[in-house]
Motif scaffolding. Structure first.
Motif, mmCIF file in Angstrom:
data_model
loop_
_atom_site.group_PDB
_atom_site.id
_atom_site.type_symbol
_atom_site.label_atom_id
_atom_site.label_comp_id
_atom_site.label_asym_id
_atom_site.label_seq_id
_atom_site.Cartn_x
_atom_site.Cartn_y
_atom_site.Cartn_z
ATOM 1 N N ALA A 24 0.827 -1.210 0.000
ATOM 2 C CA ALA A 24 0.000 0.000 0.000
ATOM 3 C C ALA A 24 0.860 1.258 0.000
ATOM 4 N N VAL A 25 1.937 1.255 0.775
ATOM 5 C CA VAL A 25 2.835 2.412 0.783
ATOM 6 C C VAL A 25 3.457 2.598 -0.598
ATOM 7 N N GLN A 26 3.891 1.495 -1.203
ATOM 8 C CA GLN A 26 4.475 1.573 -2.542
ATOM 9 C C GLN A 26 3.447 2.089 -3.551
ATOM 10 N N MET A 27 2.216 1.617 -3.466
ATOM 11 C CA MET A 27 1.174 2.071 -4.388
ATOM 12 C C MET A 27 0.918 3.563 -4.237
ATOM 13 N N ARG A 28 0.882 4.045 -3.003
ATOM 14 C CA ARG A 28 0.634 5.472 -2.783
ATOM 15 C C ARG A 28 1.737 6.320 -3.389
ATOM 16 N N VAL A 29 2.970 5.901 -3.214
ATOM 17 C CA VAL A 29 4.095 6.673 -3.745
ATOM 18 C C VAL A 29 4.093 6.652 -5.266
ATOM 19 N N VAL A 30 3.981 5.478 -5.840
ATOM 20 C CA VAL A 30 4.073 5.349 -7.303
ATOM 21 C C VAL A 30 2.893 6.032 -7.994
ATOM 22 N N ILE A 31 1.689 5.804 -7.511
ATOM 23 C CA ILE A 31 0.520 6.418 -8.143
ATOM 24 C C ILE A 31 0.554 7.927 -7.978
ATOM 25 N N GLY A 32 0.989 8.408 -6.815
ATOM 26 C CA GLY A 32 1.108 9.851 -6.618
ATOM 27 C C GLY A 32 2.090 10.488 -7.589
ATOM 28 N N VAL A 33 3.233 9.837 -7.800
ATOM 29 C CA VAL A 33 4.233 10.356 -8.745
ATOM 30 C C VAL A 33 3.687 10.331 -10.166
ATOM 31 N N ILE A 34 3.010 9.253 -10.520
ATOM 32 C CA ILE A 34 2.466 9.135 -11.879
ATOM 33 C C ILE A 34 1.400 10.201 -12.135
ATOM 34 N N LEU A 35 0.512 10.423 -11.170
ATOM 35 C CA LEU A 35 -0.523 11.444 -11.353
ATOM 36 C C LEU A 35 0.090 12.840 -11.440
ATOM 37 N N ALA A 36 1.098 13.104 -10.629
ATOM 38 C CA ALA A 36 1.745 14.419 -10.688
ATOM 39 C C ALA A 36 2.437 14.616 -12.038
ATOM 40 N N ARG A 37 3.092 13.586 -12.538
ATOM 41 C CA ARG A 37 3.754 13.703 -13.848
ATOM 42 C C ARG A 37 2.742 13.851 -14.976
ATOM 43 N N ALA A 58 -6.776 15.277 -5.405
ATOM 44 C CA ALA A 58 -7.625 14.419 -6.234
ATOM 45 C C ALA A 58 -7.837 13.068 -5.558
ATOM 46 N N GLY A 59 -6.795 12.561 -4.902
ATOM 47 C CA GLY A 59 -6.927 11.295 -4.192
ATOM 48 C C GLY A 59 -7.829 11.373 -2.987
ATOM 49 N N HIS A 60 -7.909 12.542 -2.379
ATOM 50 C CA HIS A 60 -8.784 12.729 -1.224
ATOM 51 C C HIS A 60 -10.214 13.054 -1.627
ATOM 52 N N GLY A 61 -10.465 13.274 -2.913
ATOM 53 C CA GLY A 61 -11.821 13.517 -3.384
ATOM 54 C C GLY A 61 -12.241 14.965 -3.377
ATOM 55 N N HIS A 62 -11.299 15.891 -3.236
ATOM 56 C CA HIS A 62 -11.650 17.311 -3.260
ATOM 57 C C HIS A 62 -11.969 17.753 -4.683
ATOM 58 N N GLN A 88 -7.541 3.348 -6.800
ATOM 59 C CA GLN A 88 -6.465 2.539 -6.220
ATOM 60 C C GLN A 88 -5.711 3.319 -5.152
ATOM 61 N N LEU A 89 -5.539 4.609 -5.378
ATOM 62 C CA LEU A 89 -4.876 5.463 -4.396
ATOM 63 C C LEU A 89 -5.703 5.541 -3.108
ATOM 64 N N ARG A 90 -6.997 5.637 -3.236
ATOM 65 C CA ARG A 90 -7.874 5.671 -2.056
ATOM 66 C C ARG A 90 -7.845 4.340 -1.312
ATOM 67 N N LEU A 91 -7.837 3.226 -2.054
ATOM 68 C CA LEU A 91 -7.751 1.913 -1.427
ATOM 69 C C LEU A 91 -6.424 1.761 -0.683
ATOM 70 N N ALA A 92 -5.343 2.205 -1.305
ATOM 71 C CA ALA A 92 -4.030 2.118 -0.655
ATOM 72 C C ALA A 92 -3.995 2.966 0.606
ATOM 73 N N ARG A 93 -4.640 4.118 0.590
ATOM 74 C CA ARG A 93 -4.682 4.964 1.779
ATOM 75 C C ARG A 93 -5.438 4.266 2.907
ATOM 76 N N LYS A 94 -6.531 3.594 2.575
ATOM 77 C CA LYS A 94 -7.293 2.873 3.597
ATOM 78 C C LYS A 94 -6.477 1.725 4.190
ATOM 79 N N VAL A 95 -5.756 1.015 3.326
ATOM 80 C CA VAL A 95 -4.920 -0.093 3.811
ATOM 81 C C VAL A 95 -3.801 0.436 4.699
ATOM 82 N N CYS A 96 -3.247 1.596 4.350
ATOM 83 C CA CYS A 96 -2.197 2.203 5.181
ATOM 84 C C CYS A 96 -2.732 2.605 6.557
ATOM 85 N N LEU A 97 -4.004 2.833 6.664
ATOM 86 C CA LEU A 97 -4.600 3.162 7.954
ATOM 87 C C LEU A 97 -4.983 1.915 8.747
#
Length: 114
Positions: A24-37, A58-62, A88-97
């Motif tokens: 989940a941590v890896q998914m959050r980092v990779v997806i965040g970088v991909i979305l920013a790029r 965007a991942g938080h739904g704002h 997937q980013l939202r799911l990874a955030r939930k798993v990280c919690l």
């Protein structure tokens, strides 16, 4: 039950939770970088900080950020174009919690039963 069954069950559950947390941590980092790029590829004038902030929002739904008109369009673009990745980013955030809480509860349960 035999002691080895409890020990094996503990380590299997611990391994599953630790692997889920690491993934989940890896998914959050990779997806965040991909979305920013992806956002910077769409709008090259956007700063790195703003593109990362838009990916987080965007991942938080704002829907938008007050006072940041440039980010509102980027957030809307990410939410419209990359819906599966944001889910997937939202799911990874939930798993990280949830995973660290599961690990702590598992360790506490093992300490109580031992």
């Amino acid at each position: 039950m035999a002691d080895w069954v409890w020990i094996l069950t503990f380590w299997v559950l611990f391994g599953v939770l630790a692997f889920a947390l690491a993934l989940a941590v890896q998914m959050r980092v990779v997806i965040g970088v991909i979305l920013a790029r992806a956002l910077r590829a769409r709008d090259p004038d956007l700063s790195i900080h703003d593109s990362r902030a838009a990916a987080v929002f965007a991942g938080h739904g704002h829907a938008g950020v007050p006072g940041e008109n440039g980010l509102s369009g980027g957030i809307a673009h990410l939410q419209d174009t990359y819906l599966a990745q944001i889910d997937q980013l939202r799911l990874a955030r939930k798993v990280c919690l949830v995973a660290p809480i599961g690990i702590v509860l598992l360790i506490a349960t093992a300490r109580i039963w031992s």
